[in-house]
Design an enzyme around this catalytic site. Sequence first.
Site, PDB file in Angstrom:
ATOM      1  N   ASN A  35      -6.855   5.717  -2.558  1.00 40.63           N
ATOM      2  CA  ASN A  35      -7.568   4.770  -2.085  1.00 40.63           C
ATOM      3  C   ASN A  35      -6.302   4.008  -1.022  1.00 40.63           C
ATOM      4  O   ASN A  35      -5.240   3.389  -1.450  1.00 40.63           O
ATOM      5  CB  ASN A  35      -7.550   3.592  -3.342  1.00 40.63           C
ATOM      6  CG  ASN A  35      -8.103   2.233  -2.900  1.00 40.63           C
ATOM      7  OD1 ASN A  35      -8.353   2.067  -1.686  1.00 40.63           O
ATOM      8  ND2 ASN A  35      -7.989   1.506  -3.686  1.00 40.63           N
ATOM      9  N   TRP A  36      -6.488   4.103   0.219  1.00 40.19           N
ATOM     10  CA  TRP A  36      -5.658   3.715   1.315  1.00 40.19           C
ATOM     11  C   TRP A  36      -5.884   2.232   1.420  1.00 40.19           C
ATOM     12  O   TRP A  36      -4.940   1.596   2.166  1.00 40.19           O
ATOM     13  CB  TRP A  36      -6.131   4.295   2.545  1.00 40.19           C
ATOM     14  CG  TRP A  36      -5.733   5.737   2.772  1.00 40.19           C
ATOM     15  CD1 TRP A  36      -5.099   6.681   1.592  1.00 40.19           C
ATOM     16  CD2 TRP A  36      -5.976   6.739   3.757  1.00 40.19           C
ATOM     17  NE1 TRP A  36      -5.075   8.070   2.138  1.00 40.19           N
ATOM     18  CE2 TRP A  36      -5.518   7.918   3.317  1.00 40.19           C
ATOM     19  CE3 TRP A  36      -6.471   6.811   4.863  1.00 40.19           C
ATOM     20  CZ2 TRP A  36      -5.273   9.014   4.084  1.00 40.19           C
ATOM     21  CZ3 TRP A  36      -6.357   7.790   5.908  1.00 40.19           C
ATOM     22  CH2 TRP A  36      -5.959   9.198   5.453  1.00 40.19           C
ATOM     23  N   LYS A  37      -6.570   1.603   0.791  1.00 38.77           N
ATOM     24  CA  LYS A  37      -7.100  -0.140   0.790  1.00 38.77           C
ATOM     25  C   LYS A  37      -6.759  -0.504   2.092  1.00 38.77           C
ATOM     26  O   LYS A  37      -7.316   0.337   3.059  1.00 38.77           O
ATOM     27  CB  LYS A  37      -5.685  -0.597   0.156  1.00 38.77           C
ATOM     28  CG  LYS A  37      -5.471  -0.016  -1.225  1.00 38.77           C
ATOM     29  CD  LYS A  37      -4.490  -0.950  -2.246  1.00 38.77           C
ATOM     30  CE  LYS A  37      -4.352  -0.150  -3.599  1.00 38.77           C
ATOM     31  NZ  LYS A  37      -3.751  -1.099  -4.497  1.00 38.77           N
ATOM     32  N   HIS A  49     -13.190  -2.437  -7.785  1.00 41.60           N
ATOM     33  CA  HIS A  49     -11.659  -2.444  -7.844  1.00 41.60           C
ATOM     34  C   HIS A  49     -11.247  -3.825  -8.127  1.00 41.60           C
ATOM     35  O   HIS A  49     -11.901  -4.831  -7.846  1.00 41.60           O
ATOM     36  CB  HIS A  49     -11.204  -1.970  -6.308  1.00 41.60           C
ATOM     37  CG  HIS A  49      -9.905  -1.703  -6.554  1.00 41.60           C
ATOM     38  ND1 HIS A  49      -8.995  -2.644  -6.403  1.00 41.60           N
ATOM     39  CD2 HIS A  49      -9.213  -0.506  -6.735  1.00 41.60           C
ATOM     40  CE1 HIS A  49      -7.751  -2.072  -6.567  1.00 41.60           C
ATOM     41  NE2 HIS A  49      -7.797  -0.730  -6.425  1.00 41.60           N
ATOM     42  N   GLU A 100      -8.894  -5.573  -6.981  1.00 34.36           N
ATOM     43  CA  GLU A 100      -8.740  -6.443  -5.831  1.00 34.36           C
ATOM     44  C   GLU A 100      -9.885  -7.038  -5.213  1.00 34.36           C
ATOM     45  O   GLU A 100      -9.752  -8.184  -4.612  1.00 34.36           O
ATOM     46  CB  GLU A 100      -7.886  -5.621  -4.911  1.00 34.36           C
ATOM     47  CG  GLU A 100      -6.302  -5.423  -5.399  1.00 34.36           C
ATOM     48  CD  GLU A 100      -5.685  -4.006  -4.561  1.00 34.36           C
ATOM     49  OE1 GLU A 100      -6.388  -3.394  -3.674  1.00 34.36           O
ATOM     50  OE2 GLU A 100      -4.735  -3.613  -5.128  1.00 34.36           O
ATOM     51  N   GLU A 114      -8.078   1.454 -14.789  1.00 36.55           N
ATOM     52  CA  GLU A 114      -7.022   1.000 -14.065  1.00 36.55           C
ATOM     53  C   GLU A 114      -6.445  -0.364 -14.776  1.00 36.55           C
ATOM     54  O   GLU A 114      -7.119  -1.366 -14.426  1.00 36.55           O
ATOM     55  CB  GLU A 114      -7.289   0.663 -12.741  1.00 36.55           C
ATOM     56  CG  GLU A 114      -7.768   1.874 -12.116  1.00 36.55           C
ATOM     57  CD  GLU A 114      -7.472   1.556 -10.657  1.00 36.55           C
ATOM     58  OE1 GLU A 114      -6.765   2.632  -9.967  1.00 36.55           O
ATOM     59  OE2 GLU A 114      -8.216   0.882  -9.817  1.00 36.55           O
ATOM     60  N   GLY A 163      -0.279  -1.422  -8.142  1.00 32.25           N
ATOM     61  CA  GLY A 163       0.658  -1.841  -7.119  1.00 32.25           C
ATOM     62  C   GLY A 163       1.895  -2.664  -7.545  1.00 32.25           C
ATOM     63  O   GLY A 163       2.502  -3.196  -6.916  1.00 32.25           O
ATOM     64  N   SER A 202      -0.050   2.562 -10.133  1.00 34.34           N
ATOM     65  CA  SER A 202       1.043   2.996  -9.921  1.00 34.34           C
ATOM     66  C   SER A 202       1.565   4.304 -10.241  1.00 34.34           C
ATOM     67  O   SER A 202       2.600   4.762 -10.489  1.00 34.34           O
ATOM     68  CB  SER A 202       2.212   2.164 -10.528  1.00 34.34           C
ATOM     69  OG  SER A 202       2.181   0.630 -10.310  1.00 34.34           O
ATOM     70  N   GLY A 254      -3.321   4.575  -5.232  1.00 38.93           N
ATOM     71  CA  GLY A 254      -3.159   3.519  -4.221  1.00 38.93           C
ATOM     72  C   GLY A 254      -1.884   3.812  -3.174  1.00 38.93           C
ATOM     73  O   GLY A 254      -2.012   4.771  -2.620  1.00 38.93           O
TER      74      GLY A 254
HETATM   75  C1  PEP Z   1      -5.268   1.257  -6.813  1.00 41.47           C
HETATM   76  O1  PEP Z   1      -5.513   1.122  -5.684  1.00 41.47           O
HETATM   77  O2  PEP Z   1      -6.427   1.160  -7.542  1.00 41.47           O
HETATM   78  C2  PEP Z   1      -4.193   1.726  -7.551  1.00 41.47           C
HETATM   79  C3  PEP Z   1      -3.991   2.359  -8.651  1.00 41.47           C
HETATM   80  O3  PEP Z   1      -3.081   1.328  -6.492  1.00 41.47           O
HETATM   81  P1  PEP Z   1      -1.424   1.877  -6.917  1.00 41.47           P
HETATM   82  O4  PEP Z   1      -1.684   3.252  -7.134  1.00 41.47           O
HETATM   83  O5  PEP Z   1      -0.750   1.314  -5.706  1.00 41.47           O
HETATM   84  O6  PEP Z   1      -1.142   0.816  -8.211  1.00 41.47           O
END
Ligand code: PEP
Length: 220
Positions: free
Chosen positions: A8-10, A90, A92, A150, A156, A186, A204
């Site tokens: 997931n490049w966000k 998600h 976010e 998650e 993050g 993470s 992410g």
């Molecule tokens: C995510 O974007 O769902 C995610 C798990 O991000 P990260 O790996 O940065 O925690």
Amino acid sequence: MKKIIVANWKCNPNSFLKARNLFHDIKKIKTNNLIVVCPSFVHFNIFKFQINNKIKAGAQDVFYKEGAFTGKISASMLKDYKIKYVIIGHSEIRALGETDEQINKKIKSALDHELIPILCVGEKKDEDVKKILESQLKNIISKKIIIAYEPVWAIGTGKFCSSEKANKVLEFIKKRFKNKIIYGGSVNGDVVKNYSNFDGVLVGSASLNSKEFIKIVKNV
Ligand code: PEP
């Protein structure tokens, strides 16, 4: 068994050239697992002529209607672009006010267009994980949906969920659903081993660093 690694490049990287170069590095990874790359909508062009059996195209969100909805992207638009997977719910996006009802509409629309939804579920800090999951998992209306557990406090933040806790949640979900279940929060090339009972991972920040991402794909 084949594992799924979702990148997931966000809202990254900040240029098409950087996105194309990152994708180029990912394409070189030798693996028997499946990689799903979810770039920003404006970078979908990286997929042109470049998809192979190991890498699939994904999106970070979808809207459930078409028409006068400024800024939204519909499931048929994604389908037309040969996108196969879509992240839905998600944290976010939930944090911006998205509700489980809206998520339900997105999931139905994605399934109607033969997209595979990756439904993100998870508790915030101090929330009761089982209670939250009972309500968020009501949106598992098809076996095709991939469930991404998650814990929001681990996304993050560099905070890791212990494998003991992650496995307990995995068992809790498995008792109710036969769907594929992946873990996100993470994840990096070292800690990915802690989540080996899952069917894969959602990554992410570490997916923006090709060396780290390659390590994740190798160690998953
Ligand atoms: C995510 O974007 O769902 C995610 C798990 O991000 P990260 O790996 O940065 O925690």
